[in-house]
Write a protein that holds these residues in place. Structure first.
Motif, PDB file in Angstrom:
ATOM      1  N   ALA A 175      17.083   8.149  -1.942  1.00 43.91           N
ATOM      2  CA  ALA A 175      15.824   7.912  -1.853  1.00 43.91           C
ATOM      3  C   ALA A 175      15.367   6.614  -0.903  1.00 43.91           C
ATOM      4  O   ALA A 175      14.196   7.046  -0.227  1.00 43.91           O
ATOM      5  CB  ALA A 175      15.290   7.950  -3.040  1.00 43.91           C
ATOM      6  N   GLY A 176      16.025   5.728  -1.054  1.00 45.09           N
ATOM      7  CA  GLY A 176      15.678   4.443  -0.458  1.00 45.09           C
ATOM      8  C   GLY A 176      16.142   4.485   0.971  1.00 45.09           C
ATOM      9  O   GLY A 176      17.442   4.770   1.203  1.00 45.09           O
ATOM     10  N   VAL A 177      15.313   4.106   1.951  1.00 41.81           N
ATOM     11  CA  VAL A 177      15.900   4.093   3.295  1.00 41.81           C
ATOM     12  C   VAL A 177      15.516   2.711   3.731  1.00 41.81           C
ATOM     13  O   VAL A 177      14.406   2.320   3.947  1.00 41.81           O
ATOM     14  CB  VAL A 177      15.285   5.092   4.142  1.00 41.81           C
ATOM     15  N   ASP A 178      16.605   2.005   4.402  1.00 39.30           N
ATOM     16  CA  ASP A 178      16.189   0.583   4.808  1.00 39.30           C
ATOM     17  C   ASP A 178      15.918   0.829   6.281  1.00 39.30           C
ATOM     18  O   ASP A 178      16.743   1.279   7.179  1.00 39.30           O
ATOM     19  CB  ASP A 178      17.437  -0.276   4.824  1.00 39.30           C
ATOM     20  N   PRO A 179      14.685   0.587   6.867  1.00 38.21           N
ATOM     21  CA  PRO A 179      14.421   0.892   8.229  1.00 38.21           C
ATOM     22  C   PRO A 179      15.239   0.162   9.248  1.00 38.21           C
ATOM     23  O   PRO A 179      15.389   0.728  10.258  1.00 38.21           O
ATOM     24  CB  PRO A 179      12.898   0.261   8.326  1.00 38.21           C
ATOM     25  N   ALA A 180      15.730  -1.140   8.873  1.00 39.44           N
ATOM     26  CA  ALA A 180      16.690  -1.405   9.730  1.00 39.44           C
ATOM     27  C   ALA A 180      18.008  -0.758  10.171  1.00 39.44           C
ATOM     28  O   ALA A 180      18.895  -1.101  11.151  1.00 39.44           O
ATOM     29  CB  ALA A 180      16.923  -2.924   9.200  1.00 39.44           C
ATOM     30  N   GLU A 181      18.390  -0.140   9.192  1.00 41.34           N
ATOM     31  CA  GLU A 181      19.783   0.721   9.282  1.00 41.34           C
ATOM     32  C   GLU A 181      19.451   2.186   9.589  1.00 41.34           C
ATOM     33  O   GLU A 181      20.439   2.789   9.758  1.00 41.34           O
ATOM     34  CB  GLU A 181      20.316   0.701   8.013  1.00 41.34           C
ATOM     35  N   LEU A 182      18.181   2.846   9.739  1.00 39.14           N
ATOM     36  CA  LEU A 182      17.993   4.128  10.178  1.00 39.14           C
ATOM     37  C   LEU A 182      17.724   3.982  11.611  1.00 39.14           C
ATOM     38  O   LEU A 182      16.709   3.578  12.191  1.00 39.14           O
ATOM     39  CB  LEU A 182      16.634   4.304   9.517  1.00 39.14           C
ATOM     40  N   ASP A 183      18.744   4.913  12.342  1.00 36.10           N
ATOM     41  CA  ASP A 183      18.481   5.244  13.663  1.00 36.10           C
ATOM     42  C   ASP A 183      17.499   6.397  13.891  1.00 36.10           C
ATOM     43  O   ASP A 183      17.436   7.088  12.884  1.00 36.10           O
ATOM     44  CB  ASP A 183      19.720   5.419  14.478  1.00 36.10           C
ATOM     45  N   VAL A 184      17.198   6.587  15.085  1.00 37.41           N
ATOM     46  CA  VAL A 184      15.849   7.621  15.335  1.00 37.41           C
ATOM     47  C   VAL A 184      16.541   8.871  14.983  1.00 37.41           C
ATOM     48  O   VAL A 184      15.816   9.682  14.301  1.00 37.41           O
ATOM     49  CB  VAL A 184      15.609   7.445  16.753  1.00 37.41           C
ATOM     50  N   ALA A 185      17.882   9.322  15.281  1.00 32.31           N
ATOM     51  CA  ALA A 185      18.590  10.546  15.049  1.00 32.31           C
ATOM     52  C   ALA A 185      18.625  10.785  13.611  1.00 32.31           C
ATOM     53  O   ALA A 185      18.167  11.814  13.522  1.00 32.31           O
ATOM     54  CB  ALA A 185      19.755  10.743  15.824  1.00 32.31           C
ATOM     55  N   ALA A 186      19.061  10.160  12.882  1.00 33.80           N
ATOM     56  CA  ALA A 186      19.043  10.010  11.385  1.00 33.80           C
ATOM     57  C   ALA A 186      17.934  10.241  10.792  1.00 33.80           C
ATOM     58  O   ALA A 186      17.697  11.008   9.958  1.00 33.80           O
ATOM     59  CB  ALA A 186      19.859   8.824  10.875  1.00 33.80           C
ATOM     60  N   GLY A 187      16.858   9.529  11.196  1.00 40.99           N
ATOM     61  CA  GLY A 187      15.416   9.579  10.501  1.00 40.99           C
ATOM     62  C   GLY A 187      15.094  10.875  11.102  1.00 40.99           C
ATOM     63  O   GLY A 187      14.196  11.632  10.123  1.00 40.99           O
ATOM     64  N   LEU A 188      15.021  11.614  11.964  1.00 41.26           N
ATOM     65  CA  LEU A 188      14.391  12.864  12.591  1.00 41.26           C
ATOM     66  C   LEU A 188      15.265  13.856  11.836  1.00 41.26           C
ATOM     67  O   LEU A 188      14.397  14.835  11.179  1.00 41.26           O
ATOM     68  CB  LEU A 188      14.540  12.945  14.001  1.00 41.26           C
ATOM     69  N   ILE A 189      16.536  13.689  11.424  1.00 43.08           N
ATOM     70  CA  ILE A 189      17.190  14.767  10.646  1.00 43.08           C
ATOM     71  C   ILE A 189      16.632  14.589   9.320  1.00 43.08           C
ATOM     72  O   ILE A 189      16.418  15.851   8.663  1.00 43.08           O
ATOM     73  CB  ILE A 189      18.720  14.658  10.738  1.00 43.08           C
ATOM     74  N   GLN A 190      16.411  13.573   8.906  1.00 43.86           N
ATOM     75  CA  GLN A 190      16.016  13.595   7.331  1.00 43.86           C
ATOM     76  C   GLN A 190      14.398  13.873   7.404  1.00 43.86           C
ATOM     77  O   GLN A 190      14.123  14.743   6.382  1.00 43.86           O
ATOM     78  CB  GLN A 190      15.906  11.940   6.899  1.00 43.86           C
ATOM     79  N   LEU A 191      13.491  13.509   8.349  1.00 47.77           N
ATOM     80  CA  LEU A 191      12.410  13.934   8.193  1.00 47.77           C
ATOM     81  C   LEU A 191      12.268  15.704   8.521  1.00 47.77           C
ATOM     82  O   LEU A 191      11.521  16.510   7.800  1.00 47.77           O
ATOM     83  CB  LEU A 191      11.555  13.330   9.389  1.00 47.77           C
ATOM     84  N   THR A 192      13.163  16.113   9.297  1.00 50.54           N
ATOM     85  CA  THR A 192      13.288  17.714   9.343  1.00 50.54           C
ATOM     86  C   THR A 192      13.642  18.295   8.073  1.00 50.54           C
ATOM     87  O   THR A 192      13.087  19.221   7.761  1.00 50.54           O
ATOM     88  CB  THR A 192      14.182  18.020  10.668  1.00 50.54           C
ATOM     89  N   GLY A 193      14.523  17.792   7.604  1.00 54.99           N
ATOM     90  CA  GLY A 193      15.112  18.171   6.166  1.00 54.99           C
ATOM     91  C   GLY A 193      13.975  18.375   5.074  1.00 54.99           C
ATOM     92  O   GLY A 193      13.575  19.197   4.481  1.00 54.99           O
ATOM     93  N   LEU A 194      13.156  17.216   5.074  1.00 54.29           N
ATOM     94  CA  LEU A 194      11.861  17.121   4.270  1.00 54.29           C
ATOM     95  C   LEU A 194      11.017  18.001   4.441  1.00 54.29           C
ATOM     96  O   LEU A 194      10.386  18.691   3.681  1.00 54.29           O
ATOM     97  CB  LEU A 194      11.668  15.576   4.161  1.00 54.29           C
ATOM     98  N   ILE A 195      10.678  18.156   5.750  1.00 54.17           N
ATOM     99  CA  ILE A 195       9.526  19.128   6.272  1.00 54.17           C
ATOM    100  C   ILE A 195      10.029  20.618   5.758  1.00 54.17           C
ATOM    101  O   ILE A 195       9.284  21.488   5.329  1.00 54.17           O
ATOM    102  CB  ILE A 195       9.280  19.074   7.506  1.00 54.17           C
ATOM    103  N   GLN A 196      11.182  20.796   6.239  1.00 52.97           N
ATOM    104  CA  GLN A 196      11.815  22.350   5.881  1.00 52.97           C
ATOM    105  C   GLN A 196      11.910  22.853   4.369  1.00 52.97           C
ATOM    106  O   GLN A 196      11.283  23.662   3.967  1.00 52.97           O
ATOM    107  CB  GLN A 196      13.138  22.476   6.354  1.00 52.97           C
ATOM    108  N   GLY A 197      12.132  21.446   3.554  1.00 52.45           N
ATOM    109  CA  GLY A 197      12.077  22.031   2.159  1.00 52.45           C
ATOM    110  C   GLY A 197      10.812  22.285   1.589  1.00 52.45           C
ATOM    111  O   GLY A 197      10.637  22.728   0.871  1.00 52.45           O
ATOM    112  N   LEU A 198       9.783  21.279   2.194  1.00 55.45           N
ATOM    113  CA  LEU A 198       8.517  21.452   1.651  1.00 55.45           C
ATOM    114  C   LEU A 198       7.760  22.764   2.237  1.00 55.45           C
ATOM    115  O   LEU A 198       7.221  23.441   1.433  1.00 55.45           O
ATOM    116  CB  LEU A 198       7.470  20.343   2.458  1.00 55.45           C
ATOM    117  N   TYR A 199       8.070  23.176   3.473  1.00 53.37           N
ATOM    118  CA  TYR A 199       7.744  24.270   3.964  1.00 53.37           C
ATOM    119  C   TYR A 199       8.260  25.651   3.199  1.00 53.37           C
ATOM    120  O   TYR A 199       7.510  26.593   2.673  1.00 53.37           O
ATOM    121  CB  TYR A 199       8.118  24.661   5.413  1.00 53.37           C
ATOM    122  N   ALA A 200       9.604  25.332   2.771  1.00 52.20           N
ATOM    123  CA  ALA A 200      10.275  26.683   1.974  1.00 52.20           C
ATOM    124  C   ALA A 200       9.511  26.655   0.565  1.00 52.20           C
ATOM    125  O   ALA A 200       9.375  27.643   0.042  1.00 52.20           O
ATOM    126  CB  ALA A 200      11.764  26.270   1.835  1.00 52.20           C
TER     127      ALA A 200
END
Length: 175
Positions: free
Chosen positions: A29-54
């Protein structure tokens, strides 16, 4: 990988209340913005949105693909070739989806006057109502997802996202 799965890796279901409780999120659940690269963030956001949509699709007694079909048809009738392109499949692969949508009374196929091989797909009245209700709930959930952003951050996010989408749609390598 199916459209509702998150990429492999450590995953944990977030605990707690709210609309997003229960959706899987990579690295907890916790994401440290300093440790989150863009690719990982996009993957997490994609997973969250796909789960929401499903989840919303399921509440409306639709599969995510059926929900997408209904939302695409909200803009008006489409030919099977246009739908196949939208879904990234051959026309023949769309037949099963359309068979199920017609069986449920959500959409219908009809011949195109003057072109005996062409078929046009339209929403039925129940299909239109289902699409509108689904689309509204998804819009509400996505707005809630970014609801904590300031107006300036929301506009910046919108502009960056629009730029990425435009570039991908107009780039020769995106086809």
């Amino acid at each position: 990988m199916s459209e509702t799965q998150i990429p492999p890796g450590p995953a944990r279901v977030r605990r707690g209340g709210g609309r997003f409780a229960g959706f899987a999120q990579v690295h907890g659940a916790g994401v440290d913005p300093a440790e989150l690269d863009v690719a990982a963030g996009l993957i997490q956001l994609t997973g969250l949105i796909q789960g929401l949509y499903a989840g919303i699709s399921e509440r409306h007694d639709l599969t995510p693909v059926q929900a997408k079909l209904l939302c695409v048809l909200l803009d008006g009738p489409k030919g099977m070739a246009e739908l196949a392109q939208c879904f990234g499949v051959e026309k023949a692969a769309l037949t099963g989806l359309m068979d199920r949508a017609e069986k449920r009374g959500l959409a219908e196929r009809s011949p195109v006057p003057g072109d005996r091989r062409a078929v046009r797909v339209t929403l039925t009245d129940p299909g239109r109502r289902a699409a509108i209700a689904f689309h509204a709930e998804v819009g509400e959930a996505l707005n809630e997802l970014i609801g904590h952003l300031s107006d300036a951050d929301r506009e910046h996010f919108r502009a960056v996202m629009a730029g990425i989408i435009t570039r991908c749609r107009t780039s020769p390598s995106s086809s």
